[in-house]
Scaffold this active site. Structure first.
Site, PDB file in Angstrom:
ATOM      1  N   LYS A 117       0.867  -1.190   0.000  1.00  0.00           N
ATOM      2  CA  LYS A 117       0.000   0.000   0.000  1.00  0.00           C
ATOM      3  C   LYS A 117       0.898   1.232   0.000  1.00  0.00           C
ATOM      4  CE  LYS A 117      -1.719   2.976   2.822  1.00  0.00           C
ATOM      5  NZ  LYS A 117      -1.761   4.142   1.921  1.00  0.00           N
ATOM      6  N   GLU A 120       9.808   1.628  10.611  1.00  0.00           N
ATOM      7  CA  GLU A 120      10.813   2.658  10.318  1.00  0.00           C
ATOM      8  C   GLU A 120      10.096   3.988  10.465  1.00  0.00           C
ATOM      9  OE1 GLU A 120      14.094   2.080   9.105  1.00  0.00           O
ATOM     10  OE2 GLU A 120      13.788  -0.048   9.438  1.00  0.00           O
ATOM     11  N   GLU A 125       9.266  16.307  15.806  1.00  0.00           N
ATOM     12  CA  GLU A 125       9.642  16.209  14.392  1.00  0.00           C
ATOM     13  C   GLU A 125       8.795  17.193  13.593  1.00  0.00           C
ATOM     14  OE1 GLU A 125       8.436  12.782  11.985  1.00  0.00           O
ATOM     15  OE2 GLU A 125      10.483  12.621  11.224  1.00  0.00           O
ATOM     16  N   CYS A 166      13.098  11.708   6.966  1.00  0.00           N
ATOM     17  CA  CYS A 166      13.189  11.093   8.307  1.00  0.00           C
ATOM     18  C   CYS A 166      14.556  11.315   8.932  1.00  0.00           C
ATOM     19  CB  CYS A 166      12.883   9.602   8.210  1.00  0.00           C
ATOM     20  SG  CYS A 166      13.912   8.740   7.014  1.00  0.00           S
TER      21      CYS A 166
HETATM   22  P1  NAD Z   1       2.191   8.597   7.697  1.00  0.00           P
HETATM   23  O1  NAD Z   1       2.473   7.866   8.957  1.00  0.00           O
HETATM   24  O2  NAD Z   1       1.124   9.630   7.693  1.00  0.00           O
HETATM   25  O3  NAD Z   1       1.799   7.573   6.537  1.00  0.00           O
HETATM   26  C1  NAD Z   1       2.628   6.493   6.164  1.00  0.00           C
HETATM   27  C2  NAD Z   1       1.791   5.427   5.498  1.00  0.00           C
HETATM   28  O4  NAD Z   1       0.900   4.880   6.473  1.00  0.00           O
HETATM   29  C3  NAD Z   1       0.919   5.933   4.355  1.00  0.00           C
HETATM   30  O5  NAD Z   1       0.878   4.964   3.331  1.00  0.00           O
HETATM   31  C4  NAD Z   1      -0.450   6.073   5.023  1.00  0.00           C
HETATM   32  O6  NAD Z   1      -1.534   5.982   4.119  1.00  0.00           O
HETATM   33  C5  NAD Z   1      -0.421   4.879   5.962  1.00  0.00           C
HETATM   34  N1  NAD Z   1      -1.368   4.949   7.096  1.00  0.00           N
HETATM   35  C6  NAD Z   1      -1.977   6.038   7.617  1.00  0.00           C
HETATM   36  N2  NAD Z   1      -2.808   5.657   8.633  1.00  0.00           N
HETATM   37  C7  NAD Z   1      -2.689   4.310   8.752  1.00  0.00           C
HETATM   38  C8  NAD Z   1      -3.271   3.336   9.621  1.00  0.00           C
HETATM   39  N3  NAD Z   1      -4.146   3.676  10.572  1.00  0.00           N
HETATM   40  N4  NAD Z   1      -2.908   2.038   9.473  1.00  0.00           N
HETATM   41  C9  NAD Z   1      -2.008   1.673   8.538  1.00  0.00           C
HETATM   42  N5  NAD Z   1      -1.442   2.542   7.680  1.00  0.00           N
HETATM   43  C10 NAD Z   1      -1.776   3.852   7.783  1.00  0.00           C
HETATM   44  O7  NAD Z   1       3.593   9.211   7.219  1.00  0.00           O
HETATM   45  P2  NAD Z   1       3.914  10.114   5.953  1.00  0.00           P
HETATM   46  O8  NAD Z   1       3.413  11.515   6.194  1.00  0.00           O
HETATM   47  O9  NAD Z   1       3.525   9.439   4.689  1.00  0.00           O
HETATM   48  O10 NAD Z   1       5.530  10.117   6.026  1.00  0.00           O
HETATM   49  C11 NAD Z   1       6.219  10.926   6.898  1.00  0.00           C
HETATM   50  C12 NAD Z   1       6.702  10.176   8.133  1.00  0.00           C
HETATM   51  O11 NAD Z   1       7.404   9.013   7.740  1.00  0.00           O
HETATM   52  C13 NAD Z   1       7.688  10.992   8.949  1.00  0.00           C
HETATM   53  O12 NAD Z   1       7.416  10.820  10.323  1.00  0.00           O
HETATM   54  C14 NAD Z   1       9.034  10.383   8.572  1.00  0.00           C
HETATM   55  O13 NAD Z   1      10.035  10.579   9.549  1.00  0.00           O
HETATM   56  C15 NAD Z   1       8.667   8.945   8.392  1.00  0.00           C
HETATM   57  N6  NAD Z   1       9.630   8.239   7.534  1.00  0.00           N
HETATM   58  C16 NAD Z   1      10.496   7.351   8.105  1.00  0.00           C
HETATM   59  C17 NAD Z   1      11.456   6.699   7.322  1.00  0.00           C
HETATM   60  C18 NAD Z   1      12.439   5.741   7.932  1.00  0.00           C
HETATM   61  O14 NAD Z   1      13.097   5.012   7.192  1.00  0.00           O
HETATM   62  N7  NAD Z   1      12.569   5.703   9.252  1.00  0.00           N
HETATM   63  C19 NAD Z   1      11.509   6.948   5.939  1.00  0.00           C
HETATM   64  C20 NAD Z   1      10.604   7.862   5.392  1.00  0.00           C
HETATM   65  C21 NAD Z   1       9.661   8.491   6.202  1.00  0.00           C
END
Ligand code: NAD
Length: 495
Positions: free
Chosen positions: A184, A259, A391, A293
């Site tokens: 997804k 992650e 963050e 991130c």
């Molecule tokens: P997000 O948590 O809003 O969304 C991430 C994914 O989770 C999306 O596909 C979203 O649709 C899905 N999602 C949302 N609600 C969900 C639920 N209830 N159950 C399951 N899936 C759900 O994050 P974002 O805004 O897309 O990305 C930014 C965040 O990601 C930042 O906090 C960043 O630090 C982190 N990030 C971490 C890494 C890493 O490798 N550690 C890499 C990239 C981004």
């Protein structure tokens, strides 16, 4: 300003991909994506349902049991190599969509797509190098084996900020391990993950091994996290959503890899090459407009050089090219959505209200129609301020100072996160002494935000669990089995 309406005339209508078949999404609601850099609609995705997830999981299960789980590593590797060739062949097209949907500069998108191909090539070799252990020290009557086998069906949930490279840091290692996948992607940035379904099919990946179900987190992501027939979830995103995924995964006690977010220190000592360090800190702040991130969002600088270092940093930042993400010269692109733009700006206001000094930035510009934020520096920051703790996920850096290495370490560790850390010093004892104390999964000395598929990545503390990439990233998606083999005749229990 240039007219970007031609981008809108070709809004891409994405379908979704299950069991080797495209579905056009009819009967599903759709979500339109507005290019963050241009303010016009460019693509749309189908909002799939929990039933679609069931179909995808069933296809992935069949593919795993019938074909992929037992396909030899050499054959899996050959397919991964062809996938890399397929990515390189469609580099421009994929980079274009990555830039339109994320708002990142096109030069960066091209580097990320090329880097992704590199990950598939690296994992191809690993597919045939999966090993275990033997225990040959039990004496004459026993031999022990430890084998690895693929965990099964993996649910992969990815974020919007690095759609294709985050996928590449996971998927080839998952496929190398012999698992099948239900992906997804973020509902905002699904296009490159969908194009990749065509590339993988062309590379000879059997149907059902890679399925893409588009849609929202609360519907599709939640259904995957809860699903009784998914063996592992690999989630990349915010810490708050990661916690929800972990809770939902209790349904069948599936393994979960997380992650998550970061609040990453950049520690600069007086004996560093300060010009290099200023450049690195500027890059760590502006890369992906700070929506990264591992963004270096906390500058911790030795007090004796703090003012001169800040002057160098401000000078560098004044020359960062903010502009149309499709312009090859642009270095910093747009903020992903109006909501996220507001969130970053609210931190700018909060920092000032908390008494920090806004040295530069904090204002919006709109060079090509979208919303952009100028690189922002706050000094006079104390550890308890929200801007130093939370963050922000935007181009905002806080400046704190230290007198001793011990104090620098203490400030750096004063965070709930543990994703990344950078140290700048030409003294090897100082640099390595400090880096050894960091509680973070990705560390850099005299550089920042670099790396490839060879080394593992992941977080300490609330930045996550598990590791991606490298051989460890293959083993992450495998179960370990212990086998004891009796040799010779048995000494009977019932005599
Ligand atoms: P997000 O948590 O809003 O969304 C991430 C994914 O989770 C999306 O596909 C979203 O649709 C899905 N999602 C949302 N609600 C969900 C639920 N209830 N159950 C399951 N899936 C759900 O994050 P974002 O805004 O897309 O990305 C930014 C965040 O990601 C930042 O906090 C960043 O630090 C982190 N990030 C971490 C890494 C890493 O490798 N550690 C890499 C990239 C981004």
């Amino acid at each position: 300003m240039k007219d970007y309406s031609s981008l809108a005339q070709s809004v891409r209508q994405n379908g979704y991909f299950i069991d080797g078949q495209w579905h056009d999404g009819s009967g599903r609601e759709r979500l339109e994506r507005v290019s963050p850099g241009h303010g016009v609609a460019v693509s749309s995705v189908a909002l799939c349902t929990a039933q679609d997830v069931d179909l995808a999981v069933a296809a992935a299960r069949r593919a795993f049991e019938d074909v992929w789980g037992d396909t030899p590593g050499a054959e899996r590797g050959r397919i991964l190599i062809k996938a890399a060739e397929g990515i390189r062949a469609r580099l421009d097209e994929m980079a274009y969509w990555e830039t339109l949907e994320t708002g990142k500069p096109i030069s960066q998108s091209k580097a990320e797509i090329t880097g992704a191909a590199d990950h598939y090539e690296a994992a191809a070799g690993m597919a045939r190098m999966i090993t275990g252990e033997t225990h040959n020290s039990y004496g004459e009557g026993m031999l022990g084996l430890v084998t690895k086998q693929p965990i099964g069906v993996v649910g992969l949930i990815t974020p919007w900020n690095f759609p294709f490279i985050v996928l590449a840091e996971r998927l080839p290692f998952i496929l190398a391990a012999g698992c099948s996948v239900v992906l997804k992607p973020s509902e905002m940035t699904s296009t490159t993950s969908l194009i990749f379904a065509e590339i993988l099919a062309g590379a000879g990946l059997p149907r059902g091994v890679y399925n893409v179900v588009t849609g929202t987190g609360p519907v599709v992501g939640e259904a995957m996290s809860n699903h009784l027939d998914i063996d592992m979830i690999s989630f990349t995103g915010s810490t708050a959503v990661g916690e929800r995924v972990l809770t939902a995964s209790k349904s069948n006690l599936k393994k979960v890899g997380l992650e998550l977010g970061g609040k990453n220190p950049q520690i600069v000592f007086a004996d560093a090459n300060l010009d290099d360090a200023a450049d690195g800190v500027a890059f760590g702040l502006c890369f992906n407009a700070g929506q990264c991130c591992v963004s270096g969002s906390r500058l911790i600088v030795e007090a004796s050089v703090a003012e001169s270092f800040k002057a160098k940093l401000l000078e560098k930042l004044s020359r960062v090219k903010i502009g149309d993400p499709l312009d090859p010269d642009t270095q910093m692109g747009a903020i992903v959505t109006p909501q996220h733009f507001k969130k970053i700006m609210s931190y700018v206001e909060r920092g000032q209200a908390e008494g920090a000094c806004l040295d530069r930035g904090g204002e919006a510009v709109s060079p090509s129609g979208g919303e952009f934020i100028v690189p922002t520096v706050f000094s006079g920051v104390s550890r308890d301020m929200a801007i130093a703790r939370e963050e922000i996920f935007g181009p905002v850096v806080t400046v704190q100072t230290f007198e001793t290495a011990a104090e620098a370490i203490e400030i750096a560790l004063d965070t709930e996160y543990g994703l990344a850390a950078s140290v700048w010093s030409k003294n090897i004892d100082t640099a390595l002494g400090v880096i050894r104390k960091m509680r973070a999964g990705r560390c850099w000395v005299n550089t920042t935000i670099v790396g490839g598929p060879e080394q593992p990545m992941g977080g300490f503390k609330r930045s996550g669990t598990g590791r991606e990439c490298g051989m460890m990233g293959v083993e992450e998606y495998m179960e370990t089995k212990s086998i004891h083999i009796a040799l010779g005749d048995r000494e009977h229990w019932v005599a």
